[in-house]
Design an enzyme around this catalytic site. Structure first.
Site, mmCIF file in Angstrom:
data_model
loop_
_atom_site.group_PDB
_atom_site.id
_atom_site.type_symbol
_atom_site.label_atom_id
_atom_site.label_comp_id
_atom_site.label_asym_id
_atom_site.label_seq_id
_atom_site.Cartn_x
_atom_site.Cartn_y
_atom_site.Cartn_z
ATOM 1 N N GLU A 94 81.483 25.954 49.822
ATOM 2 C CA GLU A 94 80.576 25.452 48.799
ATOM 3 C C GLU A 94 80.435 26.790 47.676
ATOM 4 O OE1 GLU A 94 79.312 22.714 47.871
ATOM 5 O OE2 GLU A 94 79.685 21.580 49.918
ATOM 6 N N CYS A 149 71.524 21.218 54.690
ATOM 7 C CA CYS A 149 73.110 21.816 54.588
ATOM 8 C C CYS A 149 72.540 23.059 53.548
ATOM 9 C CB CYS A 149 74.153 21.006 54.322
ATOM 10 S SG CYS A 149 74.721 20.254 55.869
ATOM 11 N N HIS A 201 81.481 22.665 54.068
ATOM 12 C CA HIS A 201 81.268 21.285 54.505
ATOM 13 C C HIS A 201 82.521 20.751 55.126
ATOM 14 C CE1 HIS A 201 77.394 20.487 52.397
ATOM 15 N NE2 HIS A 201 77.324 19.907 53.738
#
Lengths: 215, 215, 215, 215
Positions: free
Chosen positions: D81, D144, D168
């Protein structure tokens, strides 16, 4: 009459139309709630030129509300964006041939800006008008996001009281005749943007509607 | 006037509308090319009852053309089906509670029937009218396929000169307001079905348009 | 030892590998249940040449079981095919440059053949081995389907007692490194095909497992 | 030996496993490049409790590198991310029953934090190891993202020299046996995370690899 600025982009990536401009130009000169008039401006699909054209339009119109539209091929819904991030990472060159990789939009700017539009109220209004809609948490890293970031940065730097944000729109059926991708007719999208703009001018504080994503 | 029969199904699977019927009922009583009149009939979403209702409508109307419509949630295009297969394999019970698994539709029938509609000409006509369309090579194994098979079997067994087939249609926006799935407004689908029917009555032999799938 | 024939295809469509052959060649010379030996044969990805090569391999090996494998880029599961249809409709030229449009595979053949493999038992066995699997109701209209149809037609015409069918397999991760498409490692797929073959040789009559599609 | 902290989450949303923890626990106690040892810690899938558990683990281990893993059901690749945003918008309750809507994670925190991991180098390393990977520009608005934000905020507030970020991961095949969703075996994901960690410790400045999204 008070001004609303709505923008759409030129075609890019090999497409011959851009639904964001098709929608925007259908709204040009329309009045809203007998108090506002909508002005549509087309932006070049280029990092630098889009920013310049947008700032010029803001200076000229002094709009109370600004909504930039952009094409999100593959999405099925009209998606007000929640956040603009301070990076350009271009998977394809823009229409001026620029292809920045991991460069900041503004060297001194913050990592991100929130939209100042009531995105949940807008989604609620669009669904109530039978237009599929959802909040999006990423505007990508191409010209759409950079224009959105530049918009919020300009409003912030100039200390404008303008409420501003970005909505991504799906393909039009004309673009998906022979491929399996979601699309909505321009009429459906125009109807959605009008009720979304009504929601903006009617909503001071956004609604507490859950519309998040687990990832 | 010569008759065209178009059918749509009742809602099923928890939906409150079925776009196949919404489209069909908009076409009821319309004339086509000053020579045909369209008759819309709703079918129950049930293996046995749909077959019975369809055969009754055929006997009553003696149509020259029959197009059954069905909902294909998740598809983005109007999809004329190429082939009906002689099996029922229900992932959910039908509206009468039946849930056959791997049973033949007709014990003595062939494995499959081709549509006798000019599916490529229909796809070409729909795309020319700005309606996304593609040939499909599977109508599934539920009530849509079984009705399509029963239709072709009845036309064959009765030695009718009727041209007949099936078109799957996407969700309407009303069904996808808060979920990310492709949809087309009923107006767009009605426009597509009308030009598809025109293609049927104007086309004796189908066009050699490639529209296959590698899998 | 009794023979099992498993086939995979050459790469096509610009790919440099074909997972169907990668899986098949890993199974070559393996024995199964101390009674069978598996023979892997690569087929050209071409309508005519694949049929010729397949018939030659059948004549040479006289297999009791035949499973042809093919690549289905975009699918996420191993998918035993239910039915082969008598049409070639090529969206891209095959590896010999042929691109038939709506031509029958066999002028005198039936519209379709069922797989004679216990497809539900195979799916059940694969899932029990932690390999994603589902029945598919379309093998497309390209070389995979035509080879599957030619296989069933040859078995039928030659009155062989061979049980035969087709399984589509997903991409391997090597093919999807930089694109968002489902993939399974060749080891996972090999494990799945082995338990599927075990299910074939252990299952006289297929299981009544629902695994249909509404469309 | 210097410490690397890797975290995974408890199952949530009705799942019985969470691939993020399955991957993390396979890495526990492994050494990396003869200089680092990896410590795996499981976090509760709850907004508040995850933050608490993560800060405790940081205080205890004083890691040089921190990588939090989370499940992204539906994604086909391992996705480092780029950015964490300061909002909680829960589409489902967390494992403690909390369901915040549009609340900030930290009242005084900035809108967003960048990952301080070399995300492009990590993607490059994973692809070189035959593991599908891509940069993601949204970690969602659930636990998350909030854990990722809390991580970066803690590192910033405590003025730690730790490099930190979030990846992820897709479903495992065990979770997708009977549904059509992308999955990667835990072995494939473990291989990917190891080479990604190697890229972290070997890379001072990130690579200029384009891996952006147009939206």
């Amino acid at each position: 009459m008070r001004n609303i600025l709505i923008t759409g982009f030129e075609p890019f990536g090999g497409e011959v139309v851009n639904p964001s401009w098709e929608v925007a130009r259908h709204l040009d000169e329309r009045s809203l709630e007998d108090a506002y008039v909508i002005h549509a401006v087309q932006l070049p699909t280029a990092f630098h030129a889009a920013k310049m054209a947008l700032e010029l339009a803001i200076d000229r119109l002094l709009p109370e509300v600004i909504v930039c539209l952009g094409e999100a091929g593959g999405r099925a819904q009209l998606t007000p964006e929640r956040v603009a991030i301070n990076v350009m990472d271009a998977s394809i060159p823009d229409n001026e041939g620029d292809r920045p990789i991991d460069e900041p939009i503004d060297e001194a700017g913050p990592v991100a800006y929130w939209s100042t539009l009531p995105i949940k109220a807008m989604v609620t209004a669009m669904r109530a008008a039978n237009v599929p809609a959802a909040v999006s948490n990423t505007a990508g890293t191409y010209v759409c996001n950079s224009t959105f970031y530049a918009l919020m940065h300009y409003v912030s730097a100039q200390k404008l009281h303008t409420r501003a944000g970005f909505i991504h729109v799906p393909y039009m059926p004309e673009q998906t005749l022979a491929r399996s991708a979601p699309a909505l007719p321009v009429e459906t999208m125009v109807k959605g943007i009008i009720v979304a703009l009504q929601a903006v001018v009617q909503t001071a504080e956004d609604l507490p509607l859950a519309d998040g994503q687990t990832h």
